[in-house]
Design an enzyme around this catalytic site. Structure first.
Site, PDB file in Angstrom:
ATOM      1  N   SER A 117       0.795  -1.238   0.000  1.00 49.17           N
ATOM      2  CA  SER A 117       0.000   0.000   0.000  1.00 49.17           C
ATOM      3  C   SER A 117       0.822   1.279   0.000  1.00 49.17           C
ATOM      4  O   SER A 117       0.251   2.376  -0.056  1.00 49.17           O
ATOM      5  CB  SER A 117      -0.959   0.005   1.199  1.00 49.17           C
ATOM      6  OG  SER A 117      -2.020  -0.889   0.981  1.00 49.17           O
ATOM      7  N   LYS A 120       0.017   3.622  -2.726  1.00 50.84           N
ATOM      8  CA  LYS A 120      -1.050   4.626  -2.612  1.00 50.84           C
ATOM      9  C   LYS A 120      -0.508   6.041  -2.401  1.00 50.84           C
ATOM     10  O   LYS A 120      -1.262   7.020  -2.555  1.00 50.84           O
ATOM     11  CB  LYS A 120      -2.010   4.239  -1.480  1.00 50.84           C
ATOM     12  CG  LYS A 120      -2.825   2.992  -1.822  1.00 50.84           C
ATOM     13  CD  LYS A 120      -3.569   2.435  -0.628  1.00 50.84           C
ATOM     14  CE  LYS A 120      -4.323   1.162  -1.044  1.00 50.84           C
ATOM     15  NZ  LYS A 120      -4.672   0.302   0.077  1.00 50.84           N
ATOM     16  N   SER A 177      -6.156   3.505   4.327  1.00 47.46           N
ATOM     17  CA  SER A 177      -5.645   2.767   3.163  1.00 47.46           C
ATOM     18  C   SER A 177      -6.768   2.170   2.332  1.00 47.46           C
ATOM     19  O   SER A 177      -6.714   1.011   1.912  1.00 47.46           O
ATOM     20  CB  SER A 177      -4.686   1.655   3.623  1.00 47.46           C
ATOM     21  OG  SER A 177      -3.784   1.292   2.606  1.00 47.46           O
TER      22      SER A 177
END
Length: 345
Positions: A117, A120, A177
């Site tokens: 993640s 991101k 997230s």
């Protein structure tokens, strides 16, 4: 009466005078030699200390510097305290001073990793740069959710068919997230996630992220998705230069605007701050961070800290563990930032 030999007496006198004159000449010669020797020595010194440095292009100080001064400088450097990464849970890590970009410590920073993640960070940055008005609503169509549910992706909590302000989606990306927030921006900006990844890779190339390739906007595991701790530190440093990104990245808690489905909004808590007992560290505090995890990537963290008036970023990746174990990526951050703070005490 004894006869006096005047000629002999005169001769003796002349000899004594010659000896005295010879002695005086010898003394004068010695004085002349001594003066000449002093002059030669002075001239040699002038050549050594003035002319030679000028001819060689170096000053007297550098010319006269003893070799021992160089050795002592190197010994001082070697003996000076530094941050060590020997005891980290994360096999890949890099620590930088944010303003200067200086790398203070690193470990396997150029090895390829799965960024999970941390991907991101790029998605959020491009969302800001390509959304003219973050207060305008963006729809989340039902088709965005099926694969996310199937792959057990982390979500912020928005529902299929909900229409949400772009700003709220942005907080949904970086705090809990939320994968659905990433897909919403990808569709709104590029029409599809595939087209959005082209934008992501173009931006990575512009930033000099030479060992990075994005295959999706969420960080869900794919073989074609990879990066390095060094590249991610380049991305984070750049993103923190964006005022909007920095504001969201350093927020620990946020409540979204009301929608038809969530009339009271949704309250997000940063996944990093959730795992921190305290943001305080010696000499300062951890200001913000983005966590990442997949079984292939391990525990990852990109974070920002303020220590003794200076800002530092740290990226760690590959720590063994999961959401049920101790937060080894966060323990690593506390370790590294703690060392920095103690070194300045």
């Amino acid at each position: 009466m004894r006869e006096v030999n005047y000629n002999h007496r005169d001769t003796s006198r002349r000899r004594r005078r010659r000896r005295k004159k010879s002695h005086r000449m010898s003394l004068a010669h010695k004085v002349t030699l001594l003066v000449s020797l002093i002059f030669i020595l002075l001239f040699a010194a002038a050549v050594k200390f003035c002319l030679l440095p000028a001819l060689t292009g170096s000053g007297m100080e550098s010319y006269n510097a003893p070799p021992s001064s160089l050795i002592s400088t190197e010994e001082t450097k070697a003996a000076s305290p530094a941050v060590t990464m020997d005891m980290l849970y994360s096999p890949c890590a890099i620590l930088k001073e944010l303003d200067s970009g200086d790398i203070l410590a690193s470990c396997n920073a150029s090895e390829r990793i799965y960024p999970a993640s941390l991907t991101k960070i790029m998605t959020a940055l491009l969302a800001i740069e390509n959304t003219p008005d973050l207060d305008q609503p963006i729809g989340l169509p039902e088709e965005l959710f099926s694969e996310l549910y199937f792959r057990h992706a982390s979500v912020a909590g928005f529902q299929p068919g909900e229409s949400v302000k772009g700003r709220d989606l942005l907080y949904g990306i970086l705090l809990p997230s939320g994968a659905e927030c990433c897909l919403a921006f990808a569709n709104a900006i590029s029409g599809s996630e595939e087209a959005f990844t082209i934008l992501m890779n173009r931006k990575a190339e512009e930033l000099g992220m030479k060992n990075t390739r994005f295959a999706n906007s969420t960080g869900l595991h794919e073989e074609g998705l990879y990066s390095t701790a060094e590249d991610l530190s380049i991305l984070l440093a750049y993103a923190l230069g964006n005022e909007e990104f920095r504001k969201v990245f350093t927020t620990s808690r946020y409540t979204t605007s009301p929608t038809d489905i969530h009339p009271d909004g949704i309250t997000f808590t940063s996944s990093m701050f959730q795992s921190l007992d305290s943001a305080s560290i010696p000499g300062g505090e951890i200001l913000g961070g983005k966590t990442g995890y997949t079984s292939e990537a391990g525990l990852c963290l990109a974070s920002l800290a303020l220590i003794n008036g200076r800002e530092y970023i740290l990226v760690t990746a590959g720590a063994a563990g999961d959401h049920q174990t101790d937060p080894y990526h966060i323990l690593d951050a506390q370790n590294i930032y703690g060392q920095l703070g103690r070194l300045a005490e």
